[in-house]
Each structure stands twice: as structure tokens, then as C-alpha cells.
Design an enzyme around this catalytic site. Structure first.
Site, PDB file in Angstrom:
ATOM      1  N   HIS A 180     -18.967   1.467  24.133  1.00 23.82           N
ATOM      2  CA  HIS A 180     -19.694   1.869  22.933  1.00 23.82           C
ATOM      3  C   HIS A 180     -20.391   3.214  23.114  1.00 23.82           C
ATOM      4  O   HIS A 180     -20.349   4.076  22.235  1.00 23.82           O
ATOM      5  CB  HIS A 180     -20.706   0.787  22.567  1.00 23.82           C
ATOM      6  CG  HIS A 180     -21.344   0.973  21.226  1.00 23.82           C
ATOM      7  ND1 HIS A 180     -22.428   1.788  21.035  1.00 23.82           N
ATOM      8  CD2 HIS A 180     -21.053   0.443  20.013  1.00 23.82           C
ATOM      9  CE1 HIS A 180     -22.783   1.751  19.759  1.00 23.82           C
ATOM     10  NE2 HIS A 180     -21.968   0.939  19.118  1.00 23.82           N
ATOM     11  N   SER A 196     -22.969   1.386  13.575  1.00 22.62           N
ATOM     12  CA  SER A 196     -23.163   2.177  14.808  1.00 22.62           C
ATOM     13  C   SER A 196     -22.623   3.581  14.667  1.00 22.62           C
ATOM     14  O   SER A 196     -23.186   4.544  15.198  1.00 22.62           O
ATOM     15  CB  SER A 196     -22.424   1.518  15.974  1.00 22.62           C
ATOM     16  OG  SER A 196     -23.259   0.700  16.737  1.00 22.62           O
ATOM     17  N   ASP A 206     -28.043   3.736  24.159  1.00 25.30           N
ATOM     18  CA  ASP A 206     -26.736   3.114  23.984  1.00 25.30           C
ATOM     19  C   ASP A 206     -26.285   2.529  25.310  1.00 25.30           C
ATOM     20  O   ASP A 206     -27.091   2.346  26.227  1.00 25.30           O
ATOM     21  CB  ASP A 206     -25.729   4.168  23.481  1.00 25.30           C
ATOM     22  CG  ASP A 206     -24.734   3.570  22.499  1.00 25.30           C
ATOM     23  OD1 ASP A 206     -23.930   2.732  22.924  1.00 25.30           O
ATOM     24  OD2 ASP A 206     -24.766   3.941  21.310  1.00 25.30           O
TER      25      ASP A 206
END
Length: 252
Positions: free
Chosen positions: A83, A240, A52
Site C-alpha cells: 500500500h 486511499s 502508511d
């Protein structure tokens, strides 16, 4: 080059994005995650890997957690913590304001995504392969990949090696819409492909569809940690945020 090396895996150094959608509503989120809609899991022994962006380990919800981290960014690439922090908090947050779905798990995080002035938050096939190799060396049982992109021969070979090592790979389906072709690595054989649903078990409108999908999980307006000042939490949507639910269940 393929003609010269017919037995080698050779491909372009493709770009990959993260399976998130534009920022959700700024309406005040509910007080907690696990314990209400999403009960926290009691996990077996094992290490959970993620590929990530970076993680803000000093976020209030992550200060009591265990994170092993390594960056695969080049010195010229700008890190982005938004994120990665959101996905990490969804998994392992431990605070009064936010409880993750897998508190106490040993998270091993490969930072492979960076801010590109033209393309946004992206990674490359080469960086993903590096991240997979490192995570395998760290002895993880499961790897969460909340990232969709094009098919890539070299990434596919690396995924096959990880699967041969007995590592479970979980990937987000992507948010390119119902008419999109399958996105990778979710569409590779052996990878668990996850799509997102809302509170009413309806498919996320932007999610990729297809016969390659294996599971659906909550991924619409889920509460995650935010790095953008106060309040330090936000509501997020995208495949996600569905993939980590399945990755955690594999260790359950």
C-alpha cells in the site's frame, strides 16, 4: 484512569486500517498516469508527509525520487510494502511507465502499518501518534493519511497539535460503505476528508458518505506501482488513492 487524570487524553490503543479495497482487475493498465487523465502538478516549496505502510524504494518508478523514511514498527511486526509503495508512486513516480501527480516533491514517509495474521494490514493509535509527532518535527506542510478507523481521544489531541502548527491534514473517508458511520481521522474538525470517484465522476460504491466530506478525487481503477512481480503496476481502487490527489493540490 480518566477519573484520576481528568485533563489527560486517554483511550484504548485502537487499530486502524488502510483505505483500499480488494485488488482490482488484473487487466493491463494504461501506459501512464499523469500527462493524460491527471496532469502533473508544479508544486510550491514544501515537504509532503504520509503515514502508511513501507515503501519499496527500489521500484523502477521510484528510483529517481526523494524519500525520507522512518519506521515506527516494533521488531515483532511484519512490514508490508504494497500500500505504501502504491500511494508513494501515485504521488512521486518518475518513469516511462508511470508518472506521479506530484513529481519532484520531497516525500517524508512514516511507516506505521504492519501485517497482522488475523487483522491484515493495520496500525495502532499509538503508532499513528508517534508518526504524526515525527512528521511535524520534519517540517512537513501537508500530511496524507490514507487510513480510516474509530474515534480516539489521544489521536484527536495529536491531530489538534498538528493543526495548531499549521500543518494541513488530509485523510481518506474509508471504504466501509454508504451506511457506515463516519470514520476517523477524516471526520475530525479541521481534517480535509476525501472520498473517491470514478472516471465518470460517480461516487465509489464502497466509500463512506456523510456531511463531513470535503472533496472527491479519482480513486477507482487508478494506476499504481505494484511489488508483486511482473508487471510491476496494477489498478487500485479505494479512498486511499483519492486522498493523495488532494494532498498534492494543497502544495500546488
Amino acid at each position: 484512569v480518566r477519573g484520576l487524570l481528568p485533563n489527560a487524553s486517554i483511550d484504548y490503543n485502537h487499530s486502524y486500517e488502510l483505505g483500499q479495497s480488494p485488488r482490482s482487475s488484473d487487466a493491463p493498465p494504461p501506459p501512464r498516469l499523469a500527462g493524460e487523465r491527471y496532469p502533473a502538478l508544479t508544486l510550491r516549496e514544501g515537504r509532503l508527509g504520509i503515514i502508511d505502510g513501507g515503501i519499496a524504494e527500489d521500484h523502477a518508478s521510484l528510483r529517481r525520487t526523494s524519500i525520507t523514511r522512518r519506521s515506527f514498527l516494533e521488531t515483532s511486526q511484519r512490514p508490508n510494502l504494497s500500500h505504501g509503495t502504491a500511494v508513494a508512486s501515485l504521488l512521486i513516480a518518475e518513469s516511462q511507465s508511470l508518472q506521479g501527480i506530484a513529481p519532484g516533491v520531497d516525500l517524508v514517509a512514516a511507516e506505521a502499518f504492519f501485517d497482522d495474521l488475523n487483522a491484515g494490514l493495520v496500525s495502532t493509535g499509538f503508532q499513528l501518534v508517534q508518526a504524526l509527532d515525527w512528521l511535524a518535527s520534519e517540517g512537513v506542510s501537508v500530511i496524507n493519511m490514507s487510513l480510516p478507523g474509530p474515534a480516539n481521544d489521544v489521536l484527536h489531541r495529536a491531530i489538534e497539535f498538528a493543526l495548531d502548527e499549521g500543518i494541513v491534514l488530509v485523510a481518506a473517508a474509508g471504504n466501509n460503505g454508504p451506511a457506515s458511520d463516519p470514520r476517523f481521522p477524516a471526520a475530525y474538525p479541521g481534517v480535509i476528508a476525501v472520498t473517491a470517484i470514478d472516471q465518470n465522476n460517480r461516487a465509489y460504491l464502497r466509500a463512506v458518505r456523510g456531511d463531513h466530506l470535503d472533496f472527491s478525487a479519482p480513486g477507482v481503477n487508478v494506476r499504481v506501482a505494484d511489488i508483486g512481480g511482473a508487471p510491476s503496476f496494477r489498478m487500485a481502487s479505494g479512498t486511499s488513492f483519492a486522498a493523495p490527489f488532494v494532498a498534492a493540490l494543497v502544495l500546488h
